[in-house]
Design a protein around this motif. Structure first.
Motif, short mmCIF file in Angstrom:
data_model
loop_
_atom_site.label_atom_id
_atom_site.label_comp_id
_atom_site.label_asym_id
_atom_site.label_seq_id
_atom_site.Cartn_x
_atom_site.Cartn_y
_atom_site.Cartn_z
N TRP A 162 -12.02 50.52 -9.08
CA TRP A 162 -13.19 49.64 -9.00
C TRP A 162 -13.29 48.77 -10.25
O TRP A 162 -13.74 47.62 -10.20
N ASP A 163 -12.86 49.32 -11.39
CA ASP A 163 -13.00 48.62 -12.66
C ASP A 163 -11.82 47.73 -13.00
O ASP A 163 -11.77 47.17 -14.09
N ALA A 164 -10.86 47.58 -12.10
CA ALA A 164 -9.60 46.92 -12.43
C ALA A 164 -9.79 45.48 -12.89
O ALA A 164 -10.64 44.74 -12.39
N GLY A 165 -8.97 45.10 -13.85
CA GLY A 165 -8.96 43.73 -14.35
C GLY A 165 -7.72 43.49 -15.20
O GLY A 165 -7.06 44.44 -15.63
N LEU A 166 -7.39 42.24 -15.44
CA LEU A 166 -6.19 41.86 -16.18
C LEU A 166 -6.58 40.93 -17.33
O LEU A 166 -7.72 40.47 -17.42
N LEU A 167 -5.61 40.66 -18.19
CA LEU A 167 -5.82 39.72 -19.29
C LEU A 167 -4.80 38.59 -19.20
O LEU A 167 -3.61 38.82 -18.94
N PHE A 168 -5.28 37.38 -19.43
CA PHE A 168 -4.42 36.20 -19.47
C PHE A 168 -4.48 35.60 -20.86
O PHE A 168 -5.55 35.19 -21.32
N GLU A 169 -3.32 35.58 -21.54
CA GLU A 169 -3.25 34.99 -22.87
C GLU A 169 -2.97 33.50 -22.70
O GLU A 169 -1.91 33.11 -22.24
N GLU A 170 -3.95 32.69 -23.08
CA GLU A 170 -3.93 31.29 -22.70
C GLU A 170 -2.93 30.45 -23.48
O GLU A 170 -2.39 29.47 -22.94
N THR A 171 -2.65 30.77 -24.74
CA THR A 171 -1.79 29.90 -25.54
C THR A 171 -0.32 30.01 -25.14
O THR A 171 0.43 29.05 -25.32
N THR A 172 0.08 31.14 -24.60
CA THR A 172 1.48 31.33 -24.17
C THR A 172 1.62 31.39 -22.66
O THR A 172 2.75 31.43 -22.15
N GLY A 173 0.52 31.45 -21.92
CA GLY A 173 0.60 31.59 -20.47
C GLY A 173 1.12 32.95 -20.05
O GLY A 173 1.82 33.06 -19.03
N THR A 174 0.78 33.98 -20.81
CA THR A 174 1.26 35.33 -20.49
C THR A 174 0.17 36.10 -19.75
O THR A 174 -0.93 36.29 -20.27
N LEU A 175 0.48 36.53 -18.54
CA LEU A 175 -0.45 37.34 -17.75
C LEU A 175 -0.08 38.80 -17.91
O LEU A 175 1.01 39.22 -17.53
N LEU A 176 -0.98 39.57 -18.51
CA LEU A 176 -0.79 41.01 -18.63
C LEU A 176 -1.28 41.61 -17.32
O LEU A 176 -2.48 41.80 -17.10
N ALA A 177 -0.33 41.90 -16.43
CA ALA A 177 -0.60 42.10 -15.01
C ALA A 177 -0.64 43.56 -14.59
O ALA A 177 -0.61 43.86 -13.40
N GLY A 178 -0.67 44.48 -15.55
CA GLY A 178 -0.88 45.88 -15.23
C GLY A 178 0.12 46.46 -14.26
O GLY A 178 1.33 46.26 -14.38
N ASP A 179 -0.37 47.16 -13.22
CA ASP A 179 0.48 47.90 -12.31
C ASP A 179 1.11 47.06 -11.20
O ASP A 179 1.83 47.60 -10.36
N LEU A 180 0.84 45.77 -11.16
CA LEU A 180 1.52 44.95 -10.16
C LEU A 180 3.03 45.00 -10.39
O LEU A 180 3.51 45.11 -11.52
#
Length: 242
Positions: free
Chosen positions: A141-159
């Motif tokens: 329910w609490d799932a979420g990801l982080l997107f680092e904007e300067t490099t375009g890096t998506l920290l996409a977890g368990d995907l």
């Protein structure tokens, strides 16, 4: 058990630990360290991996300089060492989504956490990370990801999860293995929101995917995410029709 360190984008580091006993082929657990004025760790690893993961962090920045500790959802492999890192980094704050803070982190963290709104940006000084709520994608329910904007890096977890051990970086196919794992060991909460959520991530046009249980991906991230969304869409349709 050792944790290897690989720079996957400018001052963004993959910390990767292979545990042979975790499943038939073993399993690899990844954390991501962003080296900025306010260093951030995404995923802490399991509680018993703290010694090797913290040693890996220290090869990039002193552990006591960590300012932010974050993760995708509340689960042992993502935040099991949370309090060990809080003890080692006196100025560090756990930052998680509002739901996760409310239902889990407020109780479990040894220091008061910071609740992040959907879309909220943390300016780390040289790097900027945006919290993206993804409820139940892939699970929690609490799932979420982080997107680092300067490099375009998506920290996409368990995907794109896969088992075993693998190279730190790849531009090759990551979809086929991820589908095979999901088919034989279903770990995602497949709902009508799953595919649209992943398509929305593709719209970010990330340049690199930082994955929890796979190589960091440097190929066509947009196409890979759309491909994964399409598979989940067809999977949901087959479940409904069954």
């Amino acid at each position: 058990m050792q944790t290897r360190v690989t720079e996957i984008a400018d001052r963004i580091y993959l910390l990767s630990t292979y545990i042979a006993e975790a499943g038939p082929a073993g399993f690899t657990f990844n954390q991501f360290l962003i080296d900025a004025e306010e260093p951030l760790l995404f995923h802490t690893g399991l509680r018993n991996t703290f010694p090797t993961v913290s040693e890996a962090v220290a090869t990039v920045v002193p552990v006591d300089r960590l300012r932010w500790i974050t993760f995708g959802h509340f689960e042992a492999d993502e935040c099991g060492a949370m309090n060990a890192f809080l003890a080692a980094a006196p100025d560090a704050v756990v930052a998680h989504g509002e739901v996760g803070v409310m239902v889990s982190v407020m109780d479990q963290a040894d220091r008061m956490p910071r609740a992040l709104r959907d879309g909220e940006v943390l300016d780390l000084g040289g790097k900027r990370v945006r919290r993206i709520d993804t409820p139940h994608v892939p699970h929690g329910w609490d799932a979420g990801l982080l997107f680092e904007e300067t490099t375009g890096t998506l920290l996409a977890g368990d995907l794109f999860t896969r088992g075993g051990t693998f190279a730190a970086l790849t531009a090759g196919d990551i979809l086929e293995e991820a589908i095979a794992v999901e088919t034989h060991m279903p770990y995602s909460a497949i709902t009508p929101r799953t595919a649209p959520t992943i398509d929305a991530l593709a719209a970010l046009a990330p340049k690199t995917l930082g994955l929890m249980h796979n190589s960091a991906y440097t190929g066509d991230c947009t196409a890979a995410l759309h491909g994964l969304a399409a598979w989940y869409r067809s999977r949901l349709e087959s479940i409904v029709h069954d």
